[in-house]
Structure formats: structure tokens, C-alpha cells
Scaffold this motif. Structure first.
Motif, PDB file in Angstrom:
ATOM      1  N   PHE A 189       9.289  39.655 -44.519  1.00  0.00           N
ATOM      2  CA  PHE A 189       8.487  38.749 -43.699  1.00  0.00           C
ATOM      3  C   PHE A 189       8.985  38.744 -42.249  1.00  0.00           C
ATOM      4  CE2 PHE A 189       7.392  34.366 -42.378  1.00  0.00           C
ATOM      5  CZ  PHE A 189       6.047  34.341 -42.696  1.00  0.00           C
ATOM      6  N   ASN A 190      10.287  38.636 -42.074  1.00  0.00           N
ATOM      7  CA  ASN A 190      10.866  38.625 -40.725  1.00  0.00           C
ATOM      8  C   ASN A 190      10.701  39.973 -40.024  1.00  0.00           C
ATOM      9  OD1 ASN A 190      11.626  35.945 -40.872  1.00  0.00           O
ATOM     10  ND2 ASN A 190      13.658  36.425 -41.682  1.00  0.00           N
ATOM     11  N   MET A 191      10.797  41.060 -40.774  1.00  0.00           N
ATOM     12  CA  MET A 191      10.590  42.389 -40.175  1.00  0.00           C
ATOM     13  C   MET A 191       9.147  42.546 -39.710  1.00  0.00           C
ATOM     14  SD  MET A 191      12.957  44.880 -42.596  1.00  0.00           S
ATOM     15  CE  MET A 191      11.858  46.220 -42.338  1.00  0.00           C
ATOM     16  N   ALA A 192       8.199  42.010 -40.463  1.00  0.00           N
ATOM     17  CA  ALA A 192       6.790  42.079 -40.073  1.00  0.00           C
ATOM     18  C   ALA A 192       6.556  41.296 -38.779  1.00  0.00           C
ATOM     19  CB  ALA A 192       5.903  41.538 -41.194  1.00  0.00           C
ATOM     20  N   PHE A 193       7.184  40.144 -38.635  1.00  0.00           N
ATOM     21  CA  PHE A 193       7.061  39.378 -37.398  1.00  0.00           C
ATOM     22  C   PHE A 193       7.695  40.129 -36.229  1.00  0.00           C
ATOM     23  CE2 PHE A 193       5.800  35.534 -39.674  1.00  0.00           C
ATOM     24  CZ  PHE A 193       4.892  35.004 -38.774  1.00  0.00           C
ATOM     25  N   ALA A 194       8.815  40.790 -36.462  1.00  0.00           N
ATOM     26  CA  ALA A 194       9.467  41.561 -35.404  1.00  0.00           C
ATOM     27  C   ALA A 194       8.577  42.717 -34.942  1.00  0.00           C
ATOM     28  CB  ALA A 194      10.818  42.087 -35.896  1.00  0.00           C
ATOM     29  N   GLU A 195       7.931  43.385 -35.908  1.00  0.00           N
ATOM     30  CA  GLU A 195       7.005  44.479 -35.553  1.00  0.00           C
ATOM     31  C   GLU A 195       5.831  43.947 -34.723  1.00  0.00           C
ATOM     32  OE1 GLU A 195       6.862  47.904 -36.725  1.00  0.00           O
ATOM     33  OE2 GLU A 195       8.965  47.656 -37.300  1.00  0.00           O
ATOM     34  N   LEU A 196       5.277  42.834 -35.144  1.00  0.00           N
ATOM     35  CA  LEU A 196       4.157  42.237 -34.411  1.00  0.00           C
ATOM     36  C   LEU A 196       4.603  41.814 -33.011  1.00  0.00           C
ATOM     37  CD1 LEU A 196       1.240  41.226 -34.359  1.00  0.00           C
ATOM     38  CD2 LEU A 196       2.037  39.106 -35.444  1.00  0.00           C
ATOM     39  N   ARG A 197       5.788  41.272 -32.912  1.00  0.00           N
ATOM     40  CA  ARG A 197       6.323  40.813 -31.624  1.00  0.00           C
ATOM     41  C   ARG A 197       6.430  41.975 -30.637  1.00  0.00           C
ATOM     42  NH1 ARG A 197       7.239  40.232 -27.374  1.00  0.00           N
ATOM     43  NH2 ARG A 197       8.778  39.016 -26.261  1.00  0.00           N
ATOM     44  N   LYS A 198       6.809  43.155 -31.124  1.00  0.00           N
ATOM     45  CA  LYS A 198       6.947  44.326 -30.258  1.00  0.00           C
ATOM     46  C   LYS A 198       5.610  44.754 -29.646  1.00  0.00           C
ATOM     47  CE  LYS A 198      10.778  46.317 -32.876  1.00  0.00           C
ATOM     48  NZ  LYS A 198      11.140  47.395 -33.797  1.00  0.00           N
ATOM     49  N   LEU A 204      10.491  34.335 -29.195  1.00  0.00           N
ATOM     50  CA  LEU A 204       9.338  33.540 -29.596  1.00  0.00           C
ATOM     51  C   LEU A 204       9.495  33.078 -31.046  1.00  0.00           C
ATOM     52  CD1 LEU A 204       6.478  35.816 -28.194  1.00  0.00           C
ATOM     53  CD2 LEU A 204       7.349  33.716 -27.166  1.00  0.00           C
ATOM     54  N   SER A 205       8.992  31.881 -31.312  1.00  0.00           N
ATOM     55  CA  SER A 205       8.991  31.415 -32.698  1.00  0.00           C
ATOM     56  C   SER A 205       7.861  32.130 -33.444  1.00  0.00           C
ATOM     57  CB  SER A 205       8.780  29.902 -32.757  1.00  0.00           C
ATOM     58  OG  SER A 205       7.469  29.580 -32.341  1.00  0.00           O
ATOM     59  N   LYS A 206       7.860  31.991 -34.746  1.00  0.00           N
ATOM     60  CA  LYS A 206       6.834  32.652 -35.563  1.00  0.00           C
ATOM     61  C   LYS A 206       5.444  32.125 -35.222  1.00  0.00           C
ATOM     62  CE  LYS A 206      10.021  33.737 -39.230  1.00  0.00           C
ATOM     63  NZ  LYS A 206      10.627  33.311 -40.464  1.00  0.00           N
ATOM     64  N   ILE A 207       5.321  30.827 -35.016  1.00  0.00           N
ATOM     65  CA  ILE A 207       4.014  30.267 -34.685  1.00  0.00           C
ATOM     66  C   ILE A 207       3.565  30.734 -33.303  1.00  0.00           C
ATOM     67  CG2 ILE A 207       4.883  28.087 -33.764  1.00  0.00           C
ATOM     68  CD1 ILE A 207       1.750  28.472 -35.922  1.00  0.00           C
ATOM     69  N   GLU A 208       4.508  30.871 -32.370  1.00  0.00           N
ATOM     70  CA  GLU A 208       4.155  31.386 -31.037  1.00  0.00           C
ATOM     71  C   GLU A 208       3.704  32.841 -31.123  1.00  0.00           C
ATOM     72  OE1 GLU A 208       7.054  28.757 -28.087  1.00  0.00           O
ATOM     73  OE2 GLU A 208       7.894  30.492 -29.151  1.00  0.00           O
ATOM     74  N   ILE A 209       4.349  33.624 -31.967  1.00  0.00           N
ATOM     75  CA  ILE A 209       3.952  35.022 -32.153  1.00  0.00           C
ATOM     76  C   ILE A 209       2.526  35.089 -32.695  1.00  0.00           C
ATOM     77  CG2 ILE A 209       4.391  37.120 -33.505  1.00  0.00           C
ATOM     78  CD1 ILE A 209       7.394  36.424 -33.335  1.00  0.00           C
ATOM     79  N   LEU A 210       2.216  34.248 -33.682  1.00  0.00           N
ATOM     80  CA  LEU A 210       0.873  34.252 -34.264  1.00  0.00           C
ATOM     81  C   LEU A 210      -0.181  33.811 -33.243  1.00  0.00           C
ATOM     82  CD1 LEU A 210       1.574  32.814 -37.826  1.00  0.00           C
ATOM     83  CD2 LEU A 210       1.048  35.175 -37.212  1.00  0.00           C
ATOM     84  N   ARG A 211       0.117  32.756 -32.502  1.00  0.00           N
ATOM     85  CA  ARG A 211      -0.845  32.283 -31.496  1.00  0.00           C
ATOM     86  C   ARG A 211      -1.051  33.307 -30.394  1.00  0.00           C
ATOM     87  NH1 ARG A 211       1.459  26.190 -31.604  1.00  0.00           N
ATOM     88  NH2 ARG A 211       0.142  25.447 -33.293  1.00  0.00           N
TER      89      ARG A 211
END
Length: 129
Positions: free
Chosen positions: A87-96, A107-114
Motif C-alpha cells: 500500500f505504501n509503495m503504491a502511494f510512493a509510486e503515485l507521488r512520483k 505529502l500525506s496519503k490524503i493529500e496525494i489522493l486529492r
């Protein structure tokens, strides 16, 4: 053998080895029909649930007892750790993939999603124009 305050009624009746081997199988030591139908008697290992003890329990209670074992908890914790890491790796990929100023801002997870939602909307708008 018996203490003065203990009676013979407190003790279970004596059993032979043959009777012990066939107990719970529906036959007795002298019953020819019961020979060979039952698995050999063995003592339950520590931590191993005994089916006769669990038969009277509800499905939920059996599930609770199974989940209470150390082996189950360890396996569950391992699966959960792997799930959270993925889950955390998926957020890191999206963040990039998201543009931010400064680029290294945490960024927090909710900030990444928004931010991902806004960025996708922006890209759709660019494609439409």
C-alpha cells in the motif's frame, strides 16, 4: 490409595488399554465390528484443538479460538505487514507522478489522493481543449 475425604465415586472407572484405544469409536474392546474402523488413539499435541471439545461451540466461537493461536497471529501479522508495505509503495509510486512545488515536499496519503484527482482533472481539461 484413597484419602479419607475422597470416595470411590470421585474416581473414573478403571479402563483397560483396549477400551481406551476404542473409546469414542462406537465399539468396545470385545466388539469385533469396531476393530480396524477407528484411527489409532493418540494424545493431542499442545495447541492442537481437539474436535470433540469444539463440536459444541458455535462457528463464531471456533473461529475466535483458532484466531487466538500464536501461529495464526504471527501469520496474520506477516500478511498485514506485507499488505501495508505494498500500500505504501503504491502511494510512493503515485507521488512520483504528481507535480508539486517544492518537488521533494512530503505529502500525506490524503493529500496525494486529492492532488491526483486535481491533476487528472487538469489533464482531462487539457485533452478536451
Amino acid at each position: 490409595m484413597l484419602s479419607s475425604d475422597q470416595t470411590e465415586l470421585d474416581l473414573p472407572p478403571p479402563r483397560s488399554e483396549a477400551e481406551s484405544a476404542f473409546s469414542g469409536c462406537g465399539g468396545s474392546a470385545g466388539d469385533a465390528g469396531g476393530v480396524g474402523l477407528c484411527p489409532p488413539a493418540r494424545a493431542a499435541e499442545p495447541g492442537e484443538p481437539v474436535k470433540k471439545e469444539l463440536q459444541h461451540l458455535s462457528r463464531e466461537e471456533r473461529r475466535r479460538r483458532r484466531r487466538a493461536t500464536a501461529k495464526y497471529r504471527t501469520a496474520h501479522a506477516t500478511r498485514e505487514r506485507i499488505r501495508v508495505e505494498a500500500f505504501n509503495m503504491a502511494f510512493a509510486e503515485l507521488r512520483k507522478l504528481l507535480p508539486t512545488l517544492p518537488p521533494d515536499k512530503k505529502l500525506s496519503k490524503i493529500e496525494i489522493l486529492r492532488l491526483a484527482i486535481c491533476y487528472i482533472s487538469y489533464l482531462n481539461h487539457v485533452l478536451d481543449v
